[in-house]
Design a protein around this motif. Sequence first.
Motif, short mmCIF file in Angstrom:
data_model
loop_
_atom_site.label_atom_id
_atom_site.label_comp_id
_atom_site.label_asym_id
_atom_site.label_seq_id
_atom_site.Cartn_x
_atom_site.Cartn_y
_atom_site.Cartn_z
N PRO A 98 0.83 -1.21 0.00
CA PRO A 98 0.00 0.00 0.00
C PRO A 98 0.86 1.26 0.00
O PRO A 98 1.98 1.25 0.54
CB PRO A 98 -0.81 -0.11 1.29
N SER A 99 0.37 2.34 -0.61
CA SER A 99 1.25 3.48 -0.85
C SER A 99 1.61 4.23 0.43
O SER A 99 2.74 4.63 0.60
CB SER A 99 0.64 4.42 -1.88
N ASN A 186 8.41 7.03 8.34
CA ASN A 186 9.00 7.69 7.18
C ASN A 186 8.40 7.11 5.89
O ASN A 186 8.48 5.91 5.66
CB ASN A 186 10.52 7.50 7.17
N GLN A 187 7.79 7.95 5.10
CA GLN A 187 7.11 7.50 3.87
C GLN A 187 7.76 8.02 2.61
O GLN A 187 7.48 7.55 1.52
CB GLN A 187 5.64 7.95 3.89
N HIS A 188 8.57 9.05 2.75
CA HIS A 188 9.25 9.60 1.58
C HIS A 188 10.67 9.95 2.00
O HIS A 188 10.89 10.36 3.15
CB HIS A 188 8.50 10.84 1.06
N THR A 212 1.59 12.56 -4.05
CA THR A 212 1.68 11.80 -5.29
C THR A 212 2.30 10.43 -5.01
O THR A 212 2.95 10.25 -3.99
CB THR A 212 2.51 12.57 -6.34
N ASN A 213 2.05 9.51 -5.91
CA ASN A 213 2.54 8.14 -5.72
C ASN A 213 3.83 7.86 -6.47
O ASN A 213 4.22 6.71 -6.60
CB ASN A 213 1.49 7.14 -6.22
N ILE A 214 4.45 8.90 -7.01
CA ILE A 214 5.66 8.62 -7.78
C ILE A 214 6.91 9.11 -7.03
O ILE A 214 6.85 9.95 -6.14
CB ILE A 214 5.63 9.21 -9.20
N PHE A 251 18.00 12.11 -5.52
CA PHE A 251 16.66 11.54 -5.67
C PHE A 251 15.76 11.87 -4.51
O PHE A 251 16.19 12.36 -3.46
CB PHE A 251 16.75 10.01 -5.83
N SER A 252 14.48 11.57 -4.70
CA SER A 252 13.49 11.66 -3.64
C SER A 252 12.53 10.51 -3.93
O SER A 252 11.88 10.48 -4.97
CB SER A 252 12.83 13.03 -3.74
N VAL A 253 12.49 9.52 -3.01
CA VAL A 253 11.75 8.29 -3.32
C VAL A 253 10.72 7.95 -2.25
O VAL A 253 10.89 8.25 -1.07
CB VAL A 253 12.71 7.07 -3.48
N LYS A 254 9.65 7.31 -2.70
CA LYS A 254 8.64 6.83 -1.76
C LYS A 254 9.12 5.55 -1.09
O LYS A 254 10.11 4.94 -1.51
CB LYS A 254 7.32 6.61 -2.48
N ARG A 255 8.42 5.14 -0.03
CA ARG A 255 8.91 4.05 0.81
C ARG A 255 9.14 2.74 0.04
O ARG A 255 10.16 2.08 0.21
CB ARG A 255 7.94 3.81 1.98
N GLN A 256 8.19 2.37 -0.83
CA GLN A 256 8.35 1.13 -1.59
C GLN A 256 9.66 1.15 -2.39
O GLN A 256 10.36 0.14 -2.48
CB GLN A 256 7.20 0.92 -2.59
N HIS A 257 9.95 2.30 -3.00
CA HIS A 257 11.17 2.38 -3.81
C HIS A 257 12.43 2.39 -2.94
O HIS A 257 13.46 1.85 -3.34
CB HIS A 257 11.12 3.62 -4.70
#
Length: 392
Positions: A98-99, A186-188, A212-214, A251-257
């Motif tokens: 989940p995002s 932490n999510q981003h 955003t989800n990217i 970079f700046s990445v979301k948790r999944q990445h």
Amino acid sequence: MKIAQAWQLGIGNKYKMPVPRHRPTSRRPLWIIVLICLVCISLIGAYIYPPQHYPACYFFSSSVCTPFKDWFPAMPTRPLTDDEMASRAVNKDILSLPSVQSKNPKIAFMFLTPGSLPFEKLWEKFFLGHEGRFSIYVHASRENPEHASPLFIGREIRSEKVVWGKISMVDAEKRLLANALQDTENQHFVLLSDSCVPLHNFDYVYNYLMGTNISFIDCFQDPGPHGNGRFSEYMLPEVEERDFRKGAQWFSVKRQHALLIVADSLYYTKFKLYCRPNMDGRNCYADEHYLPTLFNMVDPSGIANWSVTHVDWSEGKWHPKAYRARDVTYELLKNITSIDESYHVTSDEKKVKTWTPCLWNGEKRPCYLFARKFYPEALDNLMHLFSNYTAI
Ligand SMILES: *[C@@H]1O[C@H](CO)[C@@H](O)[C@H](O)[C@H]1NC(C)=O
Ligand SMILES: *[C@@H]1O[C@H](CO)[C@@H](O)[C@H](O)[C@H]1NC(C)=O
Ligand SMILES: *[C@@H]1O[C@H](CO)[C@@H](O)[C@H](O)[C@H]1NC(C)=O
Ligand SMILES: *[C@@H]1O[C@H](CO)[C@@H](O)[C@H](O)[C@H]1NC(C)=O
């Protein structure tokens, strides 16, 4: 004619009967009529209920097969190795998480620096009043930083030496991510250098990244010597030249990445071994190629293809423009914050320039949240102007 051929090869091995050439007579045996009827029925059946597999199409590249192309997936051109199989399984599961997985989502600000951070006071101005929505991590690779702001005290993680252009740079990025991932809120995750400054106020940055989800990873294809010219055939078969990409490190990445980067060992090892300075007489810099190539391969639609950290390469030198105190004016900052198209230029003799609109959830918006490189002497001007240029 080809339909009949293809059909015979694909379905009817049983029916390879030569069609009688003599004129039909009334004494034609009954079994031929039955056979022709059977053939007609199976043809009609095949038309109404399309087959799921149509192997004949692999042998006939004729237009007959084109309408059937959607019926079966493309055949893999080579069998995957064990490591690739494992990597696909892990990446697929990570990407389907989940995002946002926290009630109190925070942004991790990760500073990659040799020593002290000259803009701590400016960052403090940026962070104050937003406690509980951010966390700070500092990887100081050369000397223990002296802190100008209490927000940064005790935020250093264990560090190792970083050599510009070598894999130790990627190792430090992974170390920062692994530390920041320990906090499940932490999510981003934003990577910043000692010469980076914020271009907007905290709320603007928070809503931009969380809304955003990217992930904002810079990524483009450069056929020139500073792009594909750095590709090494030793990266085959897992990384092909057409997958090879280039992009800025910040970079700046979301948790999944972030998880995906920390979990990846297959592609990381390829770049560690075969993308390094003086590799077969060429220079490859893993921090400019590893993440753009990885995400271009595993989740191309999950990245924005530009970095939210602005840098000015327009002087065409080895290093980007660095701003002195006298350069830092309200006009300069307004200029940078109003840019809404990302710019790339190839390094071949054609020097192809492309401007791509920065689309945030489909809407054109300013591209940049942070900027580099600023000399430490620019601090006072930035402090003085901060409330003004970040007002909106
Ligand atoms: C992000 O993705 C989730 C589903 O994974 C969706 O519910 C949500 O609306 C998306 N958010 C944005 C801002 O697109
Ligand atoms: C980034 O580029 C890739 C391919 O180059 C594309 O598939 C993807 O949609 C792009 N990302 C966005 C957000 O447009
Ligand atoms: C700001 O942008 C304008 C228009 O592009 C340009 O003429 C001016 O020199 C820029 N100013 C600074 C300080 O960069
Ligand atoms: C900040 O903005 C206000 C209102 O726009 C203006 O009057 C003031 O001169 C600005 N200050 C600086 C330092 O530019």
